[in-house]
Design a protein around this motif. Structure first.
Motif, PDB file in Angstrom:
ATOM      1  N   PHE A  94       0.842  -1.190   0.000  1.00  8.28           N
ATOM      2  CA  PHE A  94       0.000   0.000   0.000  1.00  8.28           C
ATOM      3  C   PHE A  94       0.884   1.249   0.000  1.00  8.28           C
ATOM      4  CE2 PHE A  94      -3.450   2.739   0.680  1.00  8.28           C
ATOM      5  CZ  PHE A  94      -3.110   3.638   1.650  1.00  8.28           C
ATOM      6  N   ARG A  95       0.705   2.132  -0.976  1.00 11.70           N
ATOM      7  CA  ARG A  95       1.447   3.387  -1.053  1.00 11.70           C
ATOM      8  C   ARG A  95       0.481   4.534  -0.744  1.00 11.70           C
ATOM      9  NH1 ARG A  95       6.197   4.735  -3.310  1.00 11.70           N
ATOM     10  NH2 ARG A  95       6.332   2.718  -4.370  1.00 11.70           N
ATOM     11  N   PRO A  96       0.665   5.166   0.422  1.00 10.44           N
ATOM     12  CA  PRO A  96      -0.268   6.252   0.771  1.00 10.44           C
ATOM     13  C   PRO A  96      -0.102   7.440  -0.175  1.00 10.44           C
ATOM     14  CG  PRO A  96       1.564   6.220   2.302  1.00 10.44           C
ATOM     15  CD  PRO A  96       1.713   4.988   1.426  1.00 10.44           C
ATOM     16  N   ALA A  97      -1.159   8.195  -0.253  1.00 15.65           N
ATOM     17  CA  ALA A  97      -1.121   9.400  -1.087  1.00 15.65           C
ATOM     18  C   ALA A  97      -0.097  10.390  -0.524  1.00 15.65           C
ATOM     19  CB  ALA A  97      -2.500  10.053  -1.133  1.00 15.65           C
ATOM     20  N   PRO A  98       0.631  11.052  -1.411  1.00 16.54           N
ATOM     21  CA  PRO A  98       1.641  12.011  -0.920  1.00 16.54           C
ATOM     22  C   PRO A  98       0.976  13.162  -0.163  1.00 16.54           C
ATOM     23  CG  PRO A  98       1.294  12.274  -3.271  1.00 16.54           C
ATOM     24  CD  PRO A  98       0.535  11.032  -2.878  1.00 16.54           C
ATOM     25  N   PRO A  99       1.647  13.683   0.888  1.00 18.84           N
ATOM     26  CA  PRO A  99       1.078  14.815   1.650  1.00 18.84           C
ATOM     27  C   PRO A  99       1.009  16.055   0.776  1.00 18.84           C
ATOM     28  CG  PRO A  99       3.354  14.470   2.291  1.00 18.84           C
ATOM     29  CD  PRO A  99       2.990  13.327   1.374  1.00 18.84           C
ATOM     30  N   PRO A 100       0.142  16.961   1.130  1.00 19.81           N
ATOM     31  CA  PRO A 100       0.065  18.212   0.353  1.00 19.81           C
ATOM     32  C   PRO A 100       1.388  18.963   0.441  1.00 19.81           C
ATOM     33  CG  PRO A 100      -1.153  18.420   2.418  1.00 19.81           C
ATOM     34  CD  PRO A 100      -0.797  16.961   2.273  1.00 19.81           C
ATOM     35  N   PRO A 101       1.721  19.695  -0.598  1.00 15.11           N
ATOM     36  CA  PRO A 101       3.007  20.412  -0.602  1.00 15.11           C
ATOM     37  C   PRO A 101       3.092  21.420   0.559  1.00 15.11           C
ATOM     38  CG  PRO A 101       1.590  21.221  -2.357  1.00 15.11           C
ATOM     39  CD  PRO A 101       0.916  19.993  -1.802  1.00 15.11           C
ATOM     40  N   ARG A 102       4.270  21.482   1.150  1.00 17.41           N
ATOM     41  CA  ARG A 102       4.476  22.426   2.258  1.00 17.41           C
ATOM     42  C   ARG A 102       4.647  23.834   1.695  1.00 17.41           C
ATOM     43  NH1 ARG A 102       9.174  20.174   6.021  1.00 17.41           N
ATOM     44  NH2 ARG A 102       8.387  21.899   7.308  1.00 17.41           N
TER      45      ARG A 102
END
Length: 380
Positions: free
Chosen positions: A251-259
């Motif tokens: 399972f590859r989680p969705a990338p976090p929103p850009p900082r």
């Protein structure tokens, strides 16, 4: 109260004031505009020496049977003064005060044998124009010219008393006065003066003369602004690198929103746009320029603001360093009034150490007289 007691009280007050101000002697001089327009008070004490004509008394004694007159005089006494002044600018002040020059006496011996003794004291008010010529940041030459309104009170005794029409005469006269001196400033508010002044006087029986007053005075300027020690800029610590966990094999989680991206903006203002010549008060056109900068920062999450003052090479290194700090502090003070958190604004003064143009030309010096404002923050 006797004159020595008055002088002792004046000296105790001066010592207490001097001790309280010497504790602040290491503070930088950051309020020249205030110092050049302040009200001040002071007091001084010293020795007075009188030179009074004796022609009128001599003629009166001779006209009343004396064939010869010999005088023995007492020409020195303790004197003091209290004064209030208004500094008009760096070079001139108006000063008014009260003075007591002490008492002076004589003993006249006549032929045929006879005596006449007298004593006269002088006290009154003066109004002077005081000129100041700075020799350095702390030393100044003083010169004064003005008028004194003195009351002379005399008292006569002796078996030749009939030579004077009134044994206890008094007289009030307006006469000129002049003086020279030297002033040493301990702080912007406290100074010590040494002066020699000459008062023209009348002695109440028709004689004129001079009283020379040599004094040491303490001068205190009123209403000094509170000193705020500048905050040194400390760069925020670099955050430690964040270790990202290895992705799971299935399972590859969705990338976090850009900082938010860090942003650094730096704006340079010509000093003439912000301040009048040799001043550190932001003028209206300068406030408008700073308002324009703040409007451009709308929406930015501001972390740090740094104001840095620079000067050209005209003047001493020490003076230019202090001027650059005052101007950086003035820009900070205005930014705080517009809602910027004071704990996020730092100031520095670089004086003439970081020129960006040639100081040998007027155009180059104008470019070097500047204030930079650097903003570090982030935008969403």
């Amino acid at each position: 109260m006797a004159l020595p007691k008055k002088v002792m009280t004046l000296n105790l007050f001066a010592c207490a004031l001097l001790a309280s101000q010497l504790a602040q002697a290491d503070e930088p001089w950051t309020n020249p505009d205030w110092a050049d327009s302040a009200w001040y008070i002071g007091g001084g004490a010293g020795r007075a020496r009188a030179t009074i004509d004796k022609d009128t008394l001599t003629r009166s004694l001779m006209n009343n049977g004396a064939s010869g007159v010999t005088f023995r005089t007492s020409e020195r006494d303790t004197a003091y003064k209290l004064f209030l002044g208004k500094q008009m600018n760096k070079y001139f002040a108006i000063e008014g005060g009260y003075f007591d020059l002490g008492k002076f006496g004589f003993d006249a011996t006549t032929t045929p044998p006879g005596t006449l003794s007298g004593e006269v004291g002088f006290r009154g008010f003066n109004l002077d124009l005081v000129g100041q010529l700075p020799l350095s940041e702390r030393f100044s030459l003083l010169g004064r010219i003005g008028a004194n309104y003195a009351r002379a009170d005399a008292h006569f005794t002796g078996n030749r008393l009939y030579a004077v029409t009134n044994p206890n005469p008094s007289e009030k006269k307006l006469n000129p006065k002049v003086g020279l001196g030297l002033e040493y400033k301990f702080t912007e508010a406290l100074a010590l003066r040494g002066e020699a002044e000459r008062y023209r006087v009348n002695d109440a029986v028709g004689n004129r003369g001079d009283v020379d007053f040599y004094s040491i005075s303490v001068v205190y300027k009123l209403g000094k602004p509170a000193y705020v020690r500048p905050v040194s800029y400390i760069a925020p610590p670099t955050p430690a690198p964040v270790m990202e966990p290895a992705p799971a094999p299935v399972f590859r989680p969705a990338p976090p929103p850009p900082r938010p991206q860090p942003v650094s903006e730096k704006v340079t203002f010509n000093a003439e746009a912000l301040f009048d010549f040799d001043k550190s008060i932001v003028k209206p056109a300068g406030k408008q320029a700073l308002d324009d900068l703040l409007s451009k920062l709308q929406g930015m999450n501001t972390e740090v603001m740094i104001t840095v003052g620079h000067t050209d090479s005209v003047g001493s290194d020490d003076y230019n360093q202090k001027l650059s700090i005052r101007r950086a502090e003035a820009v900070k003070a205005y930014l705080i009034t517009k809602g910027i958190d004071a704990s996020r604004v730092y100031t520095e003064g670089k004086g003439e150490t970081q020129p960006i143009a040639d100081n040998k030309t007027s155009e180059g010096r104008s470019k070097n007289r500047r204030v930079t404002v650097e903003v570090v923050g982030s935008r969403p």
